[in-house]
Design a protein around this motif. Structure first.
Motif, PDB file in Angstrom:
ATOM      1  N   SER A  59       0.830  -1.199   0.000  1.00  0.00           N
ATOM      2  CA  SER A  59       0.000   0.000   0.000  1.00  0.00           C
ATOM      3  C   SER A  59       0.868   1.254   0.000  1.00  0.00           C
ATOM      4  O   SER A  59       1.983   1.262   0.527  1.00  0.00           O
ATOM      5  N   GLU A  60       0.357   2.304  -0.605  1.00  0.00           N
ATOM      6  CA  GLU A  60       1.019   3.604  -0.632  1.00  0.00           C
ATOM      7  C   GLU A  60      -0.097   4.648  -0.651  1.00  0.00           C
ATOM      8  O   GLU A  60      -0.576   5.051  -1.723  1.00  0.00           O
ATOM      9  N   GLY A  61      -0.564   5.034   0.524  1.00  0.00           N
ATOM     10  CA  GLY A  61      -1.689   5.950   0.601  1.00  0.00           C
ATOM     11  C   GLY A  61      -2.935   5.329  -0.004  1.00  0.00           C
ATOM     12  O   GLY A  61      -3.327   4.221   0.348  1.00  0.00           O
ATOM     13  N   VAL A  62      -3.545   6.027  -0.959  1.00  0.00           N
ATOM     14  CA  VAL A  62      -4.764   5.509  -1.601  1.00  0.00           C
ATOM     15  C   VAL A  62      -4.461   4.867  -2.951  1.00  0.00           C
ATOM     16  O   VAL A  62      -5.379   4.487  -3.682  1.00  0.00           O
ATOM     17  N   ALA A  63      -3.182   4.739  -3.307  1.00  0.00           N
ATOM     18  CA  ALA A  63      -2.812   4.165  -4.600  1.00  0.00           C
ATOM     19  C   ALA A  63      -2.924   2.645  -4.578  1.00  0.00           C
ATOM     20  O   ALA A  63      -2.728   2.005  -3.547  1.00  0.00           O
ATOM     21  N   GLY A  64      -3.226   2.074  -5.730  1.00  0.00           N
ATOM     22  CA  GLY A  64      -3.253   0.626  -5.870  1.00  0.00           C
ATOM     23  C   GLY A  64      -4.660   0.081  -5.982  1.00  0.00           C
ATOM     24  O   GLY A  64      -5.585   0.571  -5.326  1.00  0.00           O
ATOM     25  N   HIS A  65      -4.804  -0.957  -6.815  1.00  0.00           N
ATOM     26  CA  HIS A  65      -6.121  -1.535  -7.027  1.00  0.00           C
ATOM     27  C   HIS A  65      -5.991  -2.917  -7.647  1.00  0.00           C
ATOM     28  O   HIS A  65      -5.050  -3.195  -8.404  1.00  0.00           O
ATOM     29  N   ILE A  66      -6.905  -3.777  -7.290  1.00  0.00           N
ATOM     30  CA  ILE A  66      -7.044  -5.092  -7.920  1.00  0.00           C
ATOM     31  C   ILE A  66      -8.486  -5.174  -8.388  1.00  0.00           C
ATOM     32  O   ILE A  66      -9.400  -4.723  -7.687  1.00  0.00           O
TER      33      ILE A  66
END
Length: 273
Positions: A59-66
């Motif tokens: 995780s990096e703040g609100v970044a990232g998605h699957i």
């Protein structure tokens, strides 16, 4: 593109020597009797995938998605609610959006970058049931080099001549036109390195997409370490291709994720809520 067929002997494809003895079984991708059953399974797998990303520190703040494609409506996908911690996501928290960005289920918005990238990846790749992306430390560090992953290790061979490079970074992805360019760079591969950004992987299941991301992140770390220590000696092309056929198939990816799923479902049973 055509969907790869399961091998005649699935056990051989995941490293079992010889025919399975009578009474001995290994898990294989499940088959479902109803769309509702498959949808529930995909959502539970997706929630588990987010918990694993949280556990690995992706995780990096609100970044990232699957994302995972809905089994009944292939032009819709389930994704994490914008701003929710990977480590707290439950199956009931997931939201459903279509390729136009319309929120069809859920009470929280979708990450604009998630929609812009994943809608185009899913549209371009009918075989990609799931796609995974985050700003993992070694993935984004490696991406800044603007080079492909080299076949330095057995694990890295899974990506040998099977990943793309997107070198046109233009800031946070907010429009579908850039998503289309990312999808084009991915091509028919299992992964793409987004220069100055990070990694994106796809699979015929959530488990496969998540496993490719985990092992690609680690392969990036291994190459960075090797390059810092000296001059790495890559595996020759013929051997790398043979190894990719052994560890880089969709079934191999699904199966190699099994220990992770077993761990996370025991430690985080609330993900099924």
């Amino acid at each position: 593109m055509p969907v790869p067929q399961k091998p005649a002997d699935p056990y051989a494809a995941i490293g079992v020597v010889g025919p399975a003895p009578e009474g001995v079984t290994l898990p294989l991708p499940p088959v479902f009797d109803s769309v509702e059953e498959e949808r529930r399974y995909r959502k539970e797998q997706l929630a588990a995938g987010f918990r694993l990303f949280g556990r690995f520190g992706f995780s990096e703040g609100v970044a990232g998605h699957i994302t995972v494609r809905d089994p009944e409506h292939p032009d819709r996908f389930w994704v994490n609610p914008f701003g929710m911690s990977f480590s707290q996501i439950k199956a009931s928290d997931l939201i459903l959006v279509d390729h136009e960005g319309t929120l069809l289920h859920g009470t929280r918005p979708v990450n604009r970058a998630a929609f812009a990238i994943h809608s185009q990846v899913h549209a371009a790749r009918p075989d990609a049931v799931a796609a995974a992306h985050s700003h993992s430390l070694h993935g984004k560090a490696f991406s800044s080099l603007g080079i492909p992953l080299a076949p330095l290790t057995q694990d890295a061979c899974a990506f040998f001549e099977d990943h793309g490079l997107y070198s046109d970074y233009r800031g946070v992805v907010t429009d579908t036109e850039e998503g289309k360019r990312v999808a084009a760079a991915l091509g028919s591969h299992k992964a793409v390195i987004l220069q100055n950004h990070g990694l994106l992987t796809v699979g015929q299941s959530v488990a496969e997409a998540v496993w490719w991301f985990v092992t690609m992140e680690r392969s990036c770390q291994a190459q960075l370490l090797a390059m810092a220590a000296g001059t790495p000696k890559p595996i020759d092309r013929e051997t790398a291709l043979i190894t990719r056929g052994q560890v880089g198939t969709p079934l191999a990816g699904w199966f190699q994720a099994r220990p992770l799923w077993d761990q996370i479902t025991v430690s985080d049973p609330d993900l099924f809520d």
